[in-house]
Design an enzyme around this catalytic site. Structure first.
Site, PDB file in Angstrom:
ATOM      1  N   LYS A 122      45.192  38.887  45.195  1.00 22.45           N
ATOM      2  CA  LYS A 122      44.629  39.504  43.992  1.00 22.45           C
ATOM      3  C   LYS A 122      44.976  40.982  43.974  1.00 22.45           C
ATOM      4  O   LYS A 122      44.753  41.695  44.949  1.00 22.45           O
ATOM      5  CB  LYS A 122      43.109  39.337  43.965  1.00 22.45           C
ATOM      6  N   ASP A 125      44.108  41.109  38.355  1.00 23.93           N
ATOM      7  CA  ASP A 125      42.690  41.272  37.983  1.00 23.93           C
ATOM      8  C   ASP A 125      42.514  42.585  37.226  1.00 23.93           C
ATOM      9  O   ASP A 125      42.027  43.564  37.779  1.00 23.93           O
ATOM     10  CB  ASP A 125      41.872  41.243  39.287  1.00 23.93           C
ATOM     11  N   LYS A 146      41.169  42.564  33.921  1.00 25.10           N
ATOM     12  CA  LYS A 146      40.028  42.371  32.994  1.00 25.10           C
ATOM     13  C   LYS A 146      40.274  42.989  31.630  1.00 25.10           C
ATOM     14  O   LYS A 146      39.519  43.857  31.176  1.00 25.10           O
ATOM     15  CB  LYS A 146      38.740  42.962  33.601  1.00 25.10           C
ATOM     16  N   ASP A 200      40.044  44.467  24.673  1.00 23.41           N
ATOM     17  CA  ASP A 200      40.545  45.345  23.609  1.00 23.41           C
ATOM     18  C   ASP A 200      40.627  44.490  22.348  1.00 23.41           C
ATOM     19  O   ASP A 200      40.132  43.355  22.339  1.00 23.41           O
ATOM     20  CB  ASP A 200      41.931  45.892  24.028  1.00 23.41           C
ATOM     21  N   THR A 239      29.087  41.287  38.155  1.00 25.46           N
ATOM     22  CA  THR A 239      27.931  41.071  39.047  1.00 25.46           C
ATOM     23  C   THR A 239      27.256  42.389  39.429  1.00 25.46           C
ATOM     24  O   THR A 239      26.161  42.392  39.965  1.00 25.46           O
ATOM     25  CB  THR A 239      28.331  40.308  40.328  1.00 25.46           C
ATOM     26  N   ARG A 255      37.841  42.101  52.541  1.00 21.23           N
ATOM     27  CA  ARG A 255      37.735  42.709  53.869  1.00 21.23           C
ATOM     28  C   ARG A 255      37.610  41.748  55.049  1.00 21.23           C
ATOM     29  O   ARG A 255      38.153  42.046  56.121  1.00 21.23           O
ATOM     30  CB  ARG A 255      36.613  43.756  53.855  1.00 21.23           C
TER      31      ARG A 255
END
Ligand code: C5P
Length: 230
Positions: free
Chosen positions: A33, A60, A62, A65, A119, A210
């Site tokens: 990603k 990614d 997002k 518009d 989130t 991570r």
């Protein structure tokens, strides 16, 4: 193309750091990603390099518009050869449908998914921007809108996955971050799930950063997650 359910989040500030990590991973065993920081610093070149190395890339960014602009951005991302990309569902049904139409119907077209509510959004922020009802109801409503607009799935927390799986069939993909294998540190994530729990909750793909990228041996960390899922 890989058939892995694991998407490694390449959250790095430079292309060099991202490429060095990718070198330690096998494109048959995971997907990658690329988000806003790496893309804004390193541009499409890092995407193209990793695609050439055989990695499936989830871009990614997002997009949110007017429909025409989002549709054109999605075509540009598809031209880079990405495997998956996303738009923000708060842009509305017409925007999502325009994006979906723009990427066409070829069998190797990229998958197009939506973010419902971030989130990081809490009840205060939710009300501040004028949204009503509960956050869970809103996530379910936006996911339904994404499906009606022809999208392939949504990004969601593993906690939301159980409810979304009741509403959506298996082919609607649930992409879940906030995953922590047993024994790994939580970092800044709250309410995490293990890879096994997330898959049991209905997740289709796990976004893991991570626990793999900060491991002394990233490939060994990936293998250990694969084994927990086997
Ligand atoms: O390192 P870690 O596994 O926490 O990385 C999770 C990745 O998923 C990061 O790229 C983060 O931005 C992303 N993400 C998230 N929670 C969301 C949406 C995306 O952690 N709700």
């Amino acid at each position: 193309m890989s058939d892995s359910k694991i998407i490694v989040a390449l959250d790095y500030p430079t292309a060099n750091a991202a490429l060095m990590l990718a070198q330690q991973l096998d494109p048959q065993r995971c997907r990658l990603k690329i988000g806003k920081e790496l893309f804004t610093r390193s541009g499409p070149a890092v995407v193209e390099t990793l695609v050439k190395q055989g990695f499936d890339i989830f871009l990614d960014l997002k997009y949110h518009d007017i429909p025409h602009t989002v549709a054109k951005a999605c075509v540009a991302a598809a031209d880079l050869g990405v495997w998956m990309m996303n738009v923000h569902s708060l842009g509305g049904g017409a925007m999502m449908a325009a994006a979906r139409e723009a990427i066409g119907n070829a069998t190797d077209r990229p998958r197009l998914i939506a973010v419902t509510l971030l989130t990081s959004m809490d009840q205060n922020t939710f009300e501040q921007i004028g949204l009503q009802g509960t956050m869970t109801e809103t996530v379910l409503r936006l996911a339904k809108l994404a499906e009606q607009s022809g999208l392939d799935g949504v990004v969601c927390s593993a906690q939301e996955a159980t409810k979304l799986r009741i509403q959506h069939e298996q082919k609607f993909q649930l992409i879940t971050p906030g995953i922590r294998p047993i024994g790994s540190t939580q970092d800044d994530q709250h309410r995490t799930m293990t890879p096994t729990e997330a898959i049991a909750a209905g997740s289709s793909y796990l976004v893991i950063g991570r626990p793999i990228t900060a491991a002394s041996d990233p490939m060994a960390a990936l293998e250990s997650i694969e084994q927990s899922l086997a």
